[in-house]
Write a protein that holds these residues in place. Structure first.
Motif, mmCIF file in Angstrom:
data_model
loop_
_atom_site.group_PDB
_atom_site.id
_atom_site.type_symbol
_atom_site.label_atom_id
_atom_site.label_comp_id
_atom_site.label_asym_id
_atom_site.label_seq_id
_atom_site.Cartn_x
_atom_site.Cartn_y
_atom_site.Cartn_z
ATOM 1 N N UNK A 183 76.045 64.474 57.213
ATOM 2 C CA UNK A 183 76.466 65.366 58.083
ATOM 3 C C UNK A 183 75.499 66.644 57.977
ATOM 4 N N UNK A 184 74.838 66.900 57.014
ATOM 5 C CA UNK A 184 73.766 67.949 56.995
ATOM 6 C C UNK A 184 72.687 67.646 57.826
ATOM 7 N N UNK A 185 72.374 66.180 57.763
ATOM 8 C CA UNK A 185 70.996 65.908 58.500
ATOM 9 C C UNK A 185 71.517 66.089 60.193
ATOM 10 N N UNK A 186 72.701 65.510 60.412
ATOM 11 C CA UNK A 186 72.792 65.393 61.918
ATOM 12 C C UNK A 186 73.034 66.797 62.269
ATOM 13 N N UNK A 187 73.994 67.711 61.434
ATOM 14 C CA UNK A 187 74.052 69.087 62.034
ATOM 15 C C UNK A 187 72.891 70.012 62.157
ATOM 16 N N UNK A 199 78.171 60.903 52.259
ATOM 17 C CA UNK A 199 78.676 61.770 53.549
ATOM 18 C C UNK A 199 78.319 63.185 53.846
ATOM 19 N N UNK A 200 78.254 64.140 52.782
ATOM 20 C CA UNK A 200 77.799 65.479 53.336
ATOM 21 C C UNK A 200 76.327 65.358 53.434
ATOM 22 N N UNK A 201 75.580 64.415 53.139
ATOM 23 C CA UNK A 201 74.099 64.440 53.158
ATOM 24 C C UNK A 201 73.885 63.740 54.604
ATOM 25 N N UNK A 227 80.387 56.386 59.211
ATOM 26 C CA UNK A 227 80.835 56.811 60.431
ATOM 27 C C UNK A 227 81.333 57.977 60.739
ATOM 28 N N UNK A 228 82.687 58.079 59.887
ATOM 29 C CA UNK A 228 83.452 59.170 59.756
ATOM 30 C C UNK A 228 82.669 60.356 59.462
ATOM 31 N N UNK A 229 81.756 60.547 58.820
ATOM 32 C CA UNK A 229 80.907 61.671 58.408
ATOM 33 C C UNK A 229 79.984 61.852 59.649
ATOM 34 N N UNK A 230 79.616 60.975 60.241
ATOM 35 C CA UNK A 230 78.761 61.558 61.546
ATOM 36 C C UNK A 230 79.663 61.797 62.823
ATOM 37 N N UNK A 231 80.944 61.238 62.770
ATOM 38 C CA UNK A 231 81.704 61.626 63.885
ATOM 39 C C UNK A 231 81.845 63.321 63.496
ATOM 40 N N UNK A 232 82.188 63.656 62.277
ATOM 41 C CA UNK A 232 82.761 64.699 61.947
ATOM 42 C C UNK A 232 81.467 65.874 62.175
ATOM 43 N N UNK A 233 80.158 65.457 61.898
ATOM 44 C CA UNK A 233 79.248 66.116 62.415
ATOM 45 C C UNK A 233 79.002 66.660 63.802
ATOM 46 N N UNK A 234 79.047 65.580 64.463
ATOM 47 C CA UNK A 234 79.017 65.507 65.870
ATOM 48 C C UNK A 234 79.985 66.321 66.838
ATOM 49 N N UNK A 235 81.274 66.258 66.113
ATOM 50 C CA UNK A 235 82.581 66.961 66.798
ATOM 51 C C UNK A 235 82.311 68.383 66.316
ATOM 52 N N UNK A 236 82.194 68.700 65.184
ATOM 53 C CA UNK A 236 82.505 70.137 64.693
ATOM 54 C C UNK A 236 81.487 71.165 65.288
ATOM 55 N N UNK A 237 80.318 71.079 65.414
ATOM 56 C CA UNK A 237 79.605 71.898 65.629
ATOM 57 C C UNK A 237 79.635 72.384 67.302
#
Length: 206
Positions: free
Chosen positions: A46-50, A42-44, A101-111
């Motif tokens: 997230x880091x890639x997408x952010x 999950x954090x991996x 999916x949750x990690x991807x969504x968090x990455x795309x929403x948070x930034x």
């Protein structure tokens, strides 16, 4: 609205992670180390997408659309957990897809949410704006976790199951479900209220 979006992201994401850790250890019977390793993708992701995707997507389609998509994906991951997190489940078939999916969504929403929180203020007030959105994130995490734990506890107590693990898991499933509802509410509110500001170039981290 940027700070409210940050609040809703935290209120959905943080309880999701907390309940997922409990599910991995108390229902799937993973060790603490095994549970930690199960969360590692999950954090991996997230880091890639952010780093590589979210900023480029914001520049192409805008803060608002990126945030809405992120909320929807985060909510979808949470709702999927509410169905796939069963007592007979296993990590590869019942956890991995929903967690990614949750990690991807968090990455795309948070930034975009954090960017929207500071983009509309003057540069000399950026520090104050940054502190404010961090406060909203922490408060959202605390309130969201308190609500989801209460929901999980109530669902467990009222499940009527003689199997304590099954009753516990019924509470976890309810917490996952309502975590997803919060994310979907974030998507709706973002659609209604977020106005994309004109953005300066996002500063690189020193």
């Amino acid at each position: 609205m940027g700070n409210i979006s940050v609040f809703l992201i935290a209120a959905s994401w943080f309880p999701l992670i907390y309940i997922l850790v409990l599910y991995l250890q108390q229902v799937l019977q993973l060790s603490p180390l095994g549970g930690a390793m199960a969360l590692l993708p999950m954090p991996i992701l997230m880091a890639i997408f952010m780093i590589a995707v979210a900023e480029k997507l914001m520049a192409k389609v805008g803060i608002k659309k990126t945030m809405i998509v992120g909320f929807i994906i985060l909510g979808t991951g949470s709702i999927l957990f509410s169905q796939s997190a069963t007592i007979e489940g296993n990590y590869w078939t019942n956890v991995l897809l929903a967690s990614l999916l949750a990690a991807l969504g968090n990455a795309l929403a948070y930034l975009p949410a954090t960017t929207a929180s500071v983009a509309a203020v003057e540069s000399e007030r950026s520090g104050l704006a940054s502190g404010l959105y961090n406060t909203f994130y922490q408060v959202g995490s605390a309130i969201g976790l308190a609500i989801m734990v209460a929901i999980a506890g109530a669902a467990t107590a009222s499940s009527g199951s003689a199997d304590p693990i099954e009753a516990l898991n019924a509470g976890f499933q309810q917490a996952f479900f309502w975590s997803g509802i919060i994310a979907f509410a974030g998507a709706i509110l973002s659609f209604i209220f977020v106005r994309t500001p004109e953005l300066a170039q996002i500063p690189a981290e020193e």
